[in-house]
Write a protein that holds these residues in place. Structure first.
Motif, PDB file in Angstrom:
ATOM      1  N   ALA A 280       8.603  19.427 -22.643  1.00 38.90           N
ATOM      2  CA  ALA A 280       9.782  19.494 -21.769  1.00 38.90           C
ATOM      3  C   ALA A 280      11.004  18.927 -22.484  1.00 38.90           C
ATOM      4  N   GLN A 281      12.165  19.073 -21.842  1.00 42.58           N
ATOM      5  CA  GLN A 281      13.400  18.513 -22.401  1.00 42.58           C
ATOM      6  C   GLN A 281      13.203  17.022 -22.634  1.00 42.58           C
TER       7      GLN A 281
ATOM      8  N   ASN B  31      23.701  21.833 -15.782  1.00 42.42           N
ATOM      9  CA  ASN B  31      23.557  21.396 -14.398  1.00 42.42           C
ATOM     10  C   ASN B  31      22.153  21.636 -13.855  1.00 42.42           C
ATOM     11  N   GLU B  32      21.264  22.158 -14.692  1.00 35.77           N
ATOM     12  CA  GLU B  32      19.878  22.380 -14.281  1.00 35.77           C
ATOM     13  C   GLU B  32      19.115  21.061 -14.428  1.00 35.77           C
ATOM     14  N   PRO B  33      18.534  20.535 -13.356  1.00 36.00           N
ATOM     15  CA  PRO B  33      17.996  19.164 -13.390  1.00 36.00           C
ATOM     16  C   PRO B  33      16.858  18.939 -14.376  1.00 36.00           C
TER      17      PRO B  33
ATOM     18  N   LEU C  32      13.722   9.843 -20.715  1.00 37.29           N
ATOM     19  CA  LEU C  32      14.682   8.751 -20.538  1.00 37.29           C
ATOM     20  C   LEU C  32      15.161   8.632 -19.102  1.00 37.29           C
ATOM     21  N   SER C  33      14.910   9.657 -18.288  1.00 34.63           N
ATOM     22  CA  SER C  33      15.527   9.674 -16.958  1.00 34.63           C
ATOM     23  C   SER C  33      14.530   9.963 -15.842  1.00 34.63           C
TER      24      SER C  33
ATOM     25  N   ALA D  34      21.586  23.639 -22.634  1.00 34.38           N
ATOM     26  CA  ALA D  34      21.005  24.917 -23.028  1.00 34.38           C
ATOM     27  C   ALA D  34      20.043  24.767 -24.193  1.00 34.38           C
ATOM     28  N   PHE D  35      20.453  24.029 -25.213  1.00 33.11           N
ATOM     29  CA  PHE D  35      19.588  23.850 -26.380  1.00 33.11           C
ATOM     30  C   PHE D  35      20.142  22.735 -27.244  1.00 33.11           C
TER      31      PHE D  35
END
Length: 563
Positions: A333-334, A467-469, A339-340, A474-475
């Motif tokens: 995942a991102q 803005n996508e949680p 961190l969040s 984007a990259f």
């Protein structure tokens, strides 16, 4: 050439194709995947061992698929939908065959590991209508209120060819482009490493814009401005000007911005079909086993906590409250999620890796699509004989407009705007309909006699990836000085030299890739992580088909000093 401003080497079909996606780690992933020996095996005592795979984008699904083939049991966690940034959506109330690619929509032939899976699941591709691409009927370049219609670059004013020549000269002088292009085609690993090691040391602290300014060929501000607004391949690159020039060189060396193709059935079909596919060759599991069948009832929900427990276990808590402990896990995942949105132990990774995760730089990106009744842009203007409307590059807010159709008698789709970074942020406060109105007004200035609105047959669909949680961008795109951080993340799958309490969780995905923003990087890092899990559980690649970790010492990315 597909490029508005072509690359420095004019290649022919007689030359070997580019098949390696970047110079940092010149490993032939396509050969690894195609070899009849397979990717490797784990001891029979490990068959059925559960491995957590966190993130259901392309990287996560590829990793899970290959782990399953080895006889392991991937347990996939996904917070939203399968596909990640491969997101294909329809238009409410419209022909179900109409769709919009909200994330990845164009793929270069150099993405050979990606193509392996595209072919595996039976997807088809076709040329993507980039500016001045052979399959693009026409392109309009609109700068400072002046429009130019072109079917080839020779139709544009001389200044555009001057900019093309300046870019070619800049690459030749500052990046040893011809020699690197030749070395990559010939898979000449020593030569690739020799050139790239020198450039990494010279250019790690240089921005894209600084690289241009350092070239005598780009001494003209006007040329730099046009290059930023029109660019090469996919269009203007001024939003990349603050990024590391190394990121740009990885793209142009591997021709990642050329000869793009789109997936006819939709890019999201790749992970979805892989999820349902039962491999012909599979260990331990009965024939007919698929990722879907191993996840009866669907994949697990979002991960909310990751921590280490006794015996160096990786303990995963998900949104349902379920707690499971694994001996190995892959995180695709991102990375900012660590961190969040996910509560994590500091002990998951070495401190230097945490620093690299925190410093990861993301590009923003926005798109808006509308469905239309037919490809009206192919109508000929009675006065000029030109297409009524064209693929459009402009310095107006829309920046890039793409025209997508399935034939003259079928409904079609317009990507009214595709933007990055600051250009993307300008759209963020606006709703889809507000965005559409601004875009139509902007395009109306370029095409005053074209009533685009009269052809619209449904509501627009839009995305702002920042803005996508579960994405927050984007990259990945490295800033100057970030090479060391990226090296730590990419090489994390090599864990023998890490303390025992820092092993067992492997990073993969777009953030980890050397060449981010392209699906190929997600595939390659997934394969690295699969090798890492296999090795961690006592397995090995076949001697006839060494994996990325087996040849690591011969092709490891150049290491820059820390002091």
């Amino acid at each position: 050439m597909t490029s508005t401003v072509p690359t420095a080497v004019q290649h022919t079909d007689a030359q070997p194709p580019i098949t390696m996606f970047g110079p940092d780690f010149p490993y032939a992933y396509d050969d690894f995947l195609a070899h009849p020996a397979g990717l490797g095996q784990v001891p029979a005592t490990e068959h059925g061992t559960e491995v957590a795979v966190i993130g259901g984008g392309l990287s996560g699904v590829v990793a899970a698929y290959e782990l399953m083939k080895m006889g392991l049991k991937p347990v996939l966690y996904e917070a939203d939908r399968l596909g990640g940034r491969l997101r294909t959506v329809g238009f409410e109330g419209c022909d179900p065959g109409l769709s919009a690619e909200m994330g990845a929509m164009r793929f270069p032939p150099s993405s050979t590991a990606l193509q392996h899976y595209v072919d595996l699941v039976g997807l088809t591709t076709r040329p993507f209508p980039n500016p001045l691409a052979p399959g693009t009927p026409s392109t309009v370049v609109d700068l400072k209120g002046e429009s130019h219609y072109a079917e080839t670059i020779d139709d544009l004013p001389q200044v555009y060819r001057d900019v093309m020549d300046a870019w070619n000269a800049c690459l030749a002088e500052g990046a040893d482009f011809a020699a690197m292009n030749r070395a990559m085609r010939e898979r000449d690993v020593p030569k690739i490493r020799e050139i790239w090691a020198r450039l990494v040391e010279q250019l790690d602290n240089q921005t894209f814009y600084g690289f241009l300014c350092a070239s005598e060929a780009f001494r003209s501000f006007r040329h730099r401005e046009i290059f930023g607004q029109v660019g090469f391949g996919t269009g203007g690159w001024d939003t990349d000007f603050p990024n590391s020039i190394l990121e740009i060189l990885r793209v142009v060396y591997s021709e990642a911005d050329d000869h793009h193709r789109g997936i006819v059935e939709g890019s999201q079909q790749l992970p979805l079909r892989l999820w349902e596919r039962a491999p012909e060759k599979i260990v331990h599991w009965p024939q007919g086993t698929s990722l879907a069948s191993l996840h009866e009832g669907g994949h697990r929900p979002a991960v909310t906590r990751l921590n280490r427990t006794a015996g160096n276990g990786i303990t995963v808590t998900d949104a349902s409250g379920d707690i499971r402990t694994y001996r190995a896990a892959i995180f695709t995942a991102q990375s900012w999620m660590l961190l969040s949105k996910i509560a994590c132990d500091d002990g998951l990774f070495p401190i230097d890796h945490w620093t690299a995760i925190e410093r990861t730089h993301y590009m923003e990106s926005s798109k808006l699509f509308v469905p239309v009744d037919r490809p009206f842009w192919l109508d000929k203007d009675e006065v000029t004989g030109r297409d009524t409307m064209s693929m459009t590059l402009t310095d107006r807010m829309t920046r890039g407009t793409y025209l997508l159709d399935d034939g003259p008698d079928r409904p079609a789709v317009i990507c009214l705007s595709y933007t990055w970074c600051d250009d993307s942020l300008k759209w963020l406060p606006l709703s889809a309909n507000e965005r559409m109105e601004v875009m139509l007004n902007s395009l109306g200035e370029i095409y005053p006699n074209v009533d685009i609105r009269s052809h619209v047959i449904g509501n627009p669909v839009t995305v702002s990836w920042e803005n996508e949680p579960y994405f927050m961008g984007a990259f990945k795109a490295n800033l100057p000085g970030h090479y060391r951080y990226q090296r730590r993340l990419f090489t994390h799958f090599m864990q023998d030299r890490l303390p025992a309490d820092k092993r067992g969780i492997f990073l993969a995905g777009d953030d980890i890739s050397w060449t981010a923003g392209w699906a190929e990087g997600a595939v390659q890092t997934a394969l690295n992580a699969v090798w890492g899990v296999m090795h961690h559980l006592g397995g090995a690649s076949d001697a006839a088909n060494p994996g990325p970790g087996d040849v690591y010492d011969d092709i490891a990315p150049v290491e820059l000093p820390e002091d």
